[in-house]
Design a protein around this motif. Sequence first.
Motif, PDB file in Angstrom:
ATOM      1  N   MET A 179       0.845  -1.176   0.000  1.00  0.00           N
ATOM      2  CA  MET A 179       0.000   0.000   0.000  1.00  0.00           C
ATOM      3  C   MET A 179       0.893   1.243   0.000  1.00  0.00           C
ATOM      4  N   THR A 180       0.628   2.146  -0.905  1.00  0.00           N
ATOM      5  CA  THR A 180       1.337   3.418  -0.956  1.00  0.00           C
ATOM      6  C   THR A 180       0.730   4.357   0.072  1.00  0.00           C
ATOM      7  N   ASP A 181       1.571   5.109   0.765  1.00  0.00           N
ATOM      8  CA  ASP A 181       1.045   6.060   1.750  1.00  0.00           C
ATOM      9  C   ASP A 181       0.093   7.043   1.072  1.00  0.00           C
ATOM     10  N   ILE A 182      -0.954   7.391   1.794  1.00  0.00           N
ATOM     11  CA  ILE A 182      -1.949   8.347   1.315  1.00  0.00           C
ATOM     12  C   ILE A 182      -1.926   9.525   2.272  1.00  0.00           C
ATOM     13  N   ASN A 183      -1.903  10.726   1.732  1.00  0.00           N
ATOM     14  CA  ASN A 183      -1.876  11.930   2.553  1.00  0.00           C
ATOM     15  C   ASN A 183      -2.900  12.897   1.978  1.00  0.00           C
ATOM     16  N   ILE A 184      -3.910  13.252   2.792  1.00  0.00           N
ATOM     17  CA  ILE A 184      -4.917  14.204   2.328  1.00  0.00           C
ATOM     18  C   ILE A 184      -5.131  15.281   3.391  1.00  0.00           C
ATOM     19  N   ILE A 185      -5.722  16.375   2.968  1.00  0.00           N
ATOM     20  CA  ILE A 185      -6.158  17.427   3.887  1.00  0.00           C
ATOM     21  C   ILE A 185      -7.674  17.479   3.820  1.00  0.00           C
ATOM     22  N   SER A 186      -8.310  17.310   4.958  1.00  0.00           N
ATOM     23  CA  SER A 186      -9.759  17.446   5.061  1.00  0.00           C
ATOM     24  C   SER A 186     -10.046  18.842   5.615  1.00  0.00           C
ATOM     25  N   THR A 187     -11.028  19.506   5.045  1.00  0.00           N
ATOM     26  CA  THR A 187     -11.349  20.863   5.493  1.00  0.00           C
ATOM     27  C   THR A 187     -12.664  20.943   6.256  1.00  0.00           C
ATOM     28  N   SER A 188     -13.232  19.768   6.586  1.00  0.00           N
ATOM     29  CA  SER A 188     -14.499  19.759   7.326  1.00  0.00           C
ATOM     30  C   SER A 188     -14.747  18.375   7.919  1.00  0.00           C
ATOM     31  N   GLU A 189     -15.676  18.307   8.867  1.00  0.00           N
ATOM     32  CA  GLU A 189     -16.083  17.000   9.399  1.00  0.00           C
ATOM     33  C   GLU A 189     -16.635  16.137   8.272  1.00  0.00           C
ATOM     34  N   HIS A 190     -17.425  16.761   7.401  1.00  0.00           N
ATOM     35  CA  HIS A 190     -18.006  16.043   6.265  1.00  0.00           C
ATOM     36  C   HIS A 190     -16.907  15.431   5.397  1.00  0.00           C
ATOM     37  N   GLY A 191     -15.838  16.194   5.149  1.00  0.00           N
ATOM     38  CA  GLY A 191     -14.725  15.700   4.344  1.00  0.00           C
ATOM     39  C   GLY A 191     -14.027  14.514   4.984  1.00  0.00           C
ATOM     40  N   THR A 192     -13.881  14.562   6.311  1.00  0.00           N
ATOM     41  CA  THR A 192     -13.260  13.450   7.036  1.00  0.00           C
ATOM     42  C   THR A 192     -14.131  12.200   6.932  1.00  0.00           C
TER      43      THR A 192
END
Length: 148
Positions: free
Chosen positions: A1-14
């Motif tokens: 598995m390749t590392d995944i890095n994201i930025i969530s800007t809201s509870e909904h996004g998470t």
Amino acid sequence: MTDINIISTSEHGTKEFAKKLSSLIPDGTVICLLGDLGAGKTTFVRGLAEALNIKEVVQSPTFNIMKIYLKGTKPLIHIDAYRLADVNSDIGLDEYIGYETGITVIEWPMYISSLIPKKHIEIKITNLGEDKREIVVSGNITLKGELD
């Protein structure tokens, strides 16, 4: 598995990220969920629960240690090991970790590290201020597809 890095800007996004990830992980997956208090760990688990059609209210199991949700498309085991720091963790949790037909999520996994299987996913959520969260996913599980 390749590392995944994201930025969530809201509870909904998470929650939406958790839903996407849930469709890609195999049954029996153990997720080690890391993050400070208030980072969004329970919000992430709520997203998993929604993806599994669990209608029960998902709350942090801090005072219970474990909550099991069976009324969905597959079981969701939610463990909070915070209260197990410096105590004997031989309380039967090993029977639920890696439950073969569901997903097991463990908050504060460092307190029960001897029970964590070699194959697992680690998700670290970092509060970046306001509603922003950095979510980093790593592990040695083969996903059933790619995250877009």
